[in-house]
Enzyme design. Structure first.
Site, PDB file in Angstrom:
ATOM      1  N   HIS A  83      -6.535  -0.550   3.105  1.00  0.00           N
ATOM      2  CA  HIS A  83      -6.226  -1.086   2.355  1.00  0.00           C
ATOM      3  C   HIS A  83      -6.694   0.552   1.043  1.00  0.00           C
ATOM      4  O   HIS A  83      -7.914   0.713   1.327  1.00  0.00           O
ATOM      5  CB  HIS A  83      -6.754  -1.913   1.494  1.00  0.00           C
ATOM      6  N   HIS A 112       0.668  -1.085   0.236  1.00  0.00           N
ATOM      7  CA  HIS A 112       0.081   0.050   0.328  1.00  0.00           C
ATOM      8  C   HIS A 112       1.303   1.239  -0.069  1.00  0.00           C
ATOM      9  O   HIS A 112       0.538   2.258   0.556  1.00  0.00           O
ATOM     10  CB  HIS A 112      -1.256   0.230   1.235  1.00  0.00           C
TER      11      HIS A 112
HETATM   12  C1  LIG Z   1      -0.293  -7.443  -4.484  1.00  0.00           C
HETATM   13  C2  LIG Z   1      -1.389  -6.474  -4.428  1.00  0.00           C
HETATM   14  C3  LIG Z   1      -2.411  -6.286  -3.581  1.00  0.00           C
HETATM   15  C4  LIG Z   1      -3.169  -5.437  -3.553  1.00  0.00           C
HETATM   16  N1  LIG Z   1      -4.777  -5.362  -2.713  1.00  0.00           N
HETATM   17  C5  LIG Z   1      -5.427  -4.417  -2.678  1.00  0.00           C
HETATM   18  C6  LIG Z   1      -6.610  -4.635  -1.532  1.00  0.00           C
HETATM   19  O1  LIG Z   1      -7.330  -6.014  -1.882  1.00  0.00           O
HETATM   20  N2  LIG Z   1      -7.249  -3.234  -1.443  1.00  0.00           N
HETATM   21  C7  LIG Z   1      -6.753  -1.948  -1.723  1.00  0.00           C
HETATM   22  O2  LIG Z   1      -7.065  -1.174  -1.530  1.00  0.00           O
HETATM   23  N3  LIG Z   1      -5.634  -1.581  -2.299  1.00  0.00           N
HETATM   24  C8  LIG Z   1      -4.407  -3.153  -2.402  1.00  0.00           C
HETATM   25  N4  LIG Z   1      -3.335  -2.874  -3.105  1.00  0.00           N
HETATM   26  C9  LIG Z   1      -2.959  -1.228  -3.601  1.00  0.00           C
HETATM   27  C10 LIG Z   1      -3.661  -0.832  -4.557  1.00  0.00           C
HETATM   28  O3  LIG Z   1      -4.055  -1.363  -5.775  1.00  0.00           O
HETATM   29  C11 LIG Z   1      -3.156   0.380  -4.816  1.00  0.00           C
HETATM   30  O4  LIG Z   1      -2.906   1.477  -3.857  1.00  0.00           O
HETATM   31  C12 LIG Z   1      -3.896   1.506  -6.139  1.00  0.00           C
HETATM   32  O5  LIG Z   1      -3.971   0.141  -7.370  1.00  0.00           O
HETATM   33  C13 LIG Z   1      -2.724   2.396  -6.361  1.00  0.00           C
HETATM   34  O6  LIG Z   1      -3.234   3.070  -7.405  1.00  0.00           O
HETATM   35  P1  LIG Z   1      -2.377   4.294  -8.551  1.00  0.00           P
HETATM   36  O7  LIG Z   1      -2.813   4.440  -9.254  1.00  0.00           O
HETATM   37  O8  LIG Z   1      -1.565   4.856  -7.464  1.00  0.00           O
HETATM   38  O9  LIG Z   1      -1.223   3.406  -9.023  1.00  0.00           O
HETATM   39  P2  LIG Z   1      -0.990   2.081 -10.146  1.00  0.00           P
HETATM   40  O10 LIG Z   1      -2.340   1.379 -10.367  1.00  0.00           O
HETATM   41  O11 LIG Z   1      -0.056   0.944 -10.249  1.00  0.00           O
HETATM   42  O12 LIG Z   1      -1.016   2.667 -11.644  1.00  0.00           O
HETATM   43  C14 LIG Z   1       0.346   3.255 -11.917  1.00  0.00           C
HETATM   44  C15 LIG Z   1       0.253   2.806 -13.688  1.00  0.00           C
HETATM   45  O13 LIG Z   1       1.472   3.437 -13.807  1.00  0.00           O
HETATM   46  C16 LIG Z   1       2.199   2.735 -15.284  1.00  0.00           C
HETATM   47  N5  LIG Z   1       3.331   3.130 -14.783  1.00  0.00           N
HETATM   48  C17 LIG Z   1       4.580   3.241 -14.104  1.00  0.00           C
HETATM   49  N6  LIG Z   1       5.173   3.792 -14.704  1.00  0.00           N
HETATM   50  C18 LIG Z   1       4.699   4.128 -15.488  1.00  0.00           C
HETATM   51  C19 LIG Z   1       6.113   4.695 -16.892  1.00  0.00           C
HETATM   52  N7  LIG Z   1       7.395   5.160 -16.897  1.00  0.00           N
HETATM   53  N8  LIG Z   1       5.090   5.157 -18.545  1.00  0.00           N
HETATM   54  C20 LIG Z   1       4.578   4.577 -18.263  1.00  0.00           C
HETATM   55  N9  LIG Z   1       3.464   3.891 -17.471  1.00  0.00           N
HETATM   56  C21 LIG Z   1       3.827   3.929 -15.858  1.00  0.00           C
HETATM   57  C22 LIG Z   1       1.784   1.558 -14.676  1.00  0.00           C
HETATM   58  O14 LIG Z   1       2.446   0.178 -15.564  1.00  0.00           O
HETATM   59  C23 LIG Z   1       0.346   1.217 -14.089  1.00  0.00           C
HETATM   60  O15 LIG Z   1      -0.131   0.744 -14.891  1.00  0.00           O
HETATM   61  C24 LIG Z   1      -2.800  -3.860  -3.599  1.00  0.00           C
HETATM   62  C25 LIG Z   1      -1.475  -4.209  -4.317  1.00  0.00           C
HETATM   63  C26 LIG Z   1      -0.840  -4.643  -4.890  1.00  0.00           C
HETATM   64  C27 LIG Z   1       0.605  -4.790  -5.109  1.00  0.00           C
END
Ligand SMILES: Cc1cc2nc3c(=O)[nH]c(=O)nc-3n(C[C@H](O)[C@H](O)[C@H](O)COP(=O)(O)OP(=O)(O)OC[C@H]3O[C@@H](n4cnc5c(N)ncnc54)[C@H](O)[C@@H]3O)c2cc1C
Ligand SMILES: *[C@@H]1O[C@H](CO)[C@@H](O)[C@H](O)[C@H]1NC(C)=O
Ligand SMILES: *[C@@H]1O[C@H](CO)[C@@H](O)[C@H](O)[C@H]1NC(C)=O
Ligand SMILES: *[C@@H]1O[C@H](CO)[C@@H](O)[C@H](O)[C@H]1NC(C)=O
Length: 608
Positions: free
Chosen positions: A576, A532
């Protein structure tokens, strides 16, 4: 949750029918233009919310650049209980955290989704919003009352579509319909399938009511107590930001999405209001390919996640000048908070030998797995329609606990937990393989309000090199004490009479949890990350003296750039993180649509 390799091969090779879609490009040569109003970096959890909301205005031209591949046809990303098989797969960035001194020097895998939907396509789907205090603290730190819980009601409901469980059990009294959205794109549900463990957990909660009381709905603003897990597996299949926000809108002519496009840096194209203007982006399809440049007329939105976003900023010369000098990058904007204040949850699992039905056979026995998969295929019911947990509890240390003599409470307030206990009817341990026989139940104890802070820094100026991710787990006395107290609480809970006929004792691997020293040793040996991460591009008030973005999510000291993803959260919610990200992104979309920049470009065109 370790996934057996024989089943892994099977689920990862299964392919759903593929459907070609209009503006989903896989190569930069297919892009019809090189200039857009908004360019979003990362088609992840937050990025897709912004893409969908901005393109509701047909005059707003949006490009989304995603380093990973499409989620279409990724079978394991649709079947809820197969989520763990997506870690260490082709859809994972496969990061590893640096050796952790307080975890016996261990390194740990650090999954991040690398496909449309980002981490929402590989996560475990648990849906928890955090407490009212968590949001009130965001408002306090940013000086923007818009982030207060009471003012976020629209964004709590706008993204959510609460649906009944696929097995149709009576959900009366185990959630509060008044606090849920029913019209949003993201399908949220209570457990689709009930199991006997639920009744035992609830029975024990009644018996030990003073400490382990029932909470009808932890998503109401007060997280404390034991309640039913809500998750983004509504309808029995994964609902991600891709299935909810991207695919339903991909037909819009003003929404272009390019996969296999890894952004390597933001380009300074001039200056505005005396500040450097970042108006263009460079990306590559692979390390050897020549960089392609695209230009944003209005703004760039960074949504690359808590590891990706600070990495891109640093590669672009925006960061702590000392950090940048170490890897030979010239500083354009000295912003010392970039990549700092990384905060994450850590958990310790305690498994018990369980004298009742569990999911262990599902992952051990191919026939059991096949019949469950058929049930899921035909009805979206059975264990595979579930997440690994049907109940979760959130708890605080007693206010007179000695740790509070001289140590400030890192939680956001009285409705935020210090530790969480996740109940699963399956064996789960980072420290050992699943035993070949026997049924198990696991209590996973997570540190909900940690005070340790870590960093995300570049390992090299090569944009294809993995960053150095250091959550710096258990580096404070509070964290060590609170996690130990959480483990003790879980052991107390297991002593409730309700467990008597069901628990046959601790699994041998955690047999030695008799005193604080033994518990601490087990925590160091067996704890794992809950994945997280937040805080690496924190939002703070304009005059804070630290932080990376202002409350309107514009990067401090820079023009043309906003950040919308988990990295902006200045403190980890006692939850989460995905629901908090969806809420923040929905508000961010409104902030952007109300901004002077949007009015001066997109809306002005509307009027012509
Ligand atoms: C295994 C796992 C289980 C989890 N389980 C839960 C759960 O049960 N409940 C919950 O609430 N949260 C859970 N989480 C956490 C939650 O999913 C994250 O906090 C949330 O999805 C993050 O969202 P975000 O938009 O910050 O990043 P992300 O959803 O990771 O989006 C970032 C995106 O940017 C892209 N990217 C990165 N760098 C680049 C680049 N240089 N160029 C182009 N694209 C790029 C990535 O490929 C990705 O698609 C879990 C996380 C993991 C890893
Ligand atoms: C991650 O590692 C696994 C093997 O552990 C590999 O099969 C997969 O392709 C890797 N993912 C990426 C995106 O390279
Ligand atoms: C980290 O966060 C704290 C507040 O929790 C703040 O006081 C400090 O300045 C931050 N550090 C950096 C480098 O941003
Ligand atoms: C173990 O779980 C399976 C379900 O996966 C069940 O059929 C079996 O009866 C359970 N064993 C015991 C001892 O309860």
């Amino acid at each position: 949750m370790a996934f057996p390799s024989n089943l892994l091969a099977f689920v990862l090779l299964s392919i759903l029918p593929w459907t070609a879609q209009a503006a989903l490009y896989t190569s930069s040569s297919q892009l019809p233009r090189s200039t857009y109003d908004y360019i979003i970096v990362g088609a992840g959890t937050a990025g897709n919310v912004i893409a969908a909301r901005l393109t509701e205005n047909p005059n707003c031209e949006v490009l989304v650049l995603e380093a990973g591949v499409s989620d279409e046809g990724v079978y394991a990303a649709t079947v809820p209980l197969l989520a763990p098989s997506l870690s260490k797969s082709a859809y994972d960035w496969n990061y590893t955290i640096v050796a952790q001194p307080n975890l016996n020097g261990r390194t740990l895998p650090y999954p991040r989704g690398k496909l449309l939907g980002g981490t929402s396509s590989i996560n475990y789907m648990v849906y928890t919003r955090g407490s009212a205090d968590d949001f009130d603290r965001y408002a306090e730190v940013t000086g923007d009352p818009g982030w207060k819980w009471d003012n976020m009601g629209l964004y709590r409901s706008r993204h959510e579509r609460f649906v009944p469980p696929t097995e149709g059990w009576d959900t009366t009294g185990v959630y509060n319909p008044l606090v849920h959205g029913t019209e949003g794109p993201l399908a949220v549900a209570l457990p689709n399938s009930m199991d006997p463990l639920s009744q035992i957990v609830l029975g024990a909660s009644k018996e030990l009511h003073d400490e382990f009381f029932f909470n009808q709905d932890a998503n109401s603003g007060n997280t404390l107590g034991i309640g039913f897990t809500q998750a983004t597996n509504g309808g029995g299949r994964r609902s991600s930001s891709s299935t909810a926000y991207l695919h339903p809108n991909i037909h819009r002519p003003n929404l272009h999405v390019l996969t296999n496009a890894q952004v390597t840096r933001l380009v300074k194209t001039g200056s505005k209001k005396g500040r450097p203007l970042f108006g263009a982006i460079e990306f590559q399809s692979d390390r050897q390919a020549s960089p392609v440049r695209v230009t944003a007329n209005t703004e760039i939105i960074l949504s690359a996640g808590s590891a990706g976003t600070p990495s891109i900023l640093q590669l672009s010369g925006i960061g702590d000048k000392t950090d940048l000098a170490l890897v030979g990058i010239d500083t354009i904007v000295d912003l010392p908070s970039v990549g700092k204040n990384l905060s994450d949850h850590l958990f310790t699992t305690i498994s018990f030998k369980f004298n009742g039905p569990s999911y262990d056979d599902l992952l051990r026995n191919h026939e059991v797995f096949q019949s469950s998969l058929e049930e899921w295929e035909n009805h979206k019911t059975g264990p595979l329609a579930n997440t690994p947990t049907n109940q979760i509890g959130w708890f605080r240390l007693p206010s007179d606990h000695p740790i509070f003599d001289g140590t400030p409470d890192p939680s956001a307030g009285l409705r935020s937990a210090h530790y969480e206990i996740i109940f699963s009817n399956i064996f789960h341990s980072h420290a050992a393989q699943r035993p070949s026989v026997g049924n198990f139940t696991t209590f996973s104890v997570s540190l909900a309000s940690p005070s340790s802070r870590g960093t995300v820094r570049l390992s090299s100026r090569d944009p294809w090199a993995a960053p150095l991710i250091d959550p710096n787990f258990l580096s404070t006395e509070f964290d060590r004490v609170a996690l130990r107290e959480g483990v003790k609480a879980a052991l107390r809970f297991s002593q409730a009479p309700a467990w008597k006929d069901w628990i046959e004792g601790l699994w041998e691997g955690c047999a030695n949890l008799n005193d604080d020293d033994e518990i601490d040793a087990y925590i160091r040996q067996a704890s794992d990350i809950v994945y997280h991460p937040i805080g690496t591009a924190s939002m703070t008030s304009e005059d804070a003296g630290w932080g990376v973005v202002n409350p309107d999510l514009k990067v401090k000291g820079v023009e043309g750039l906003r950040i919308v993803d988990a990295s902006i959260l200045p403190f980890i919610p006692s939850a989460h993180t995905q629901a908090t990200v969806y809420m923040a992104a929905e508000r961010a979309a409104d902030i952007i649509r109300d901004s002077a920049e949007f009015k001066a470009t997109v809306l002005q065109r509307d009027e012509l």
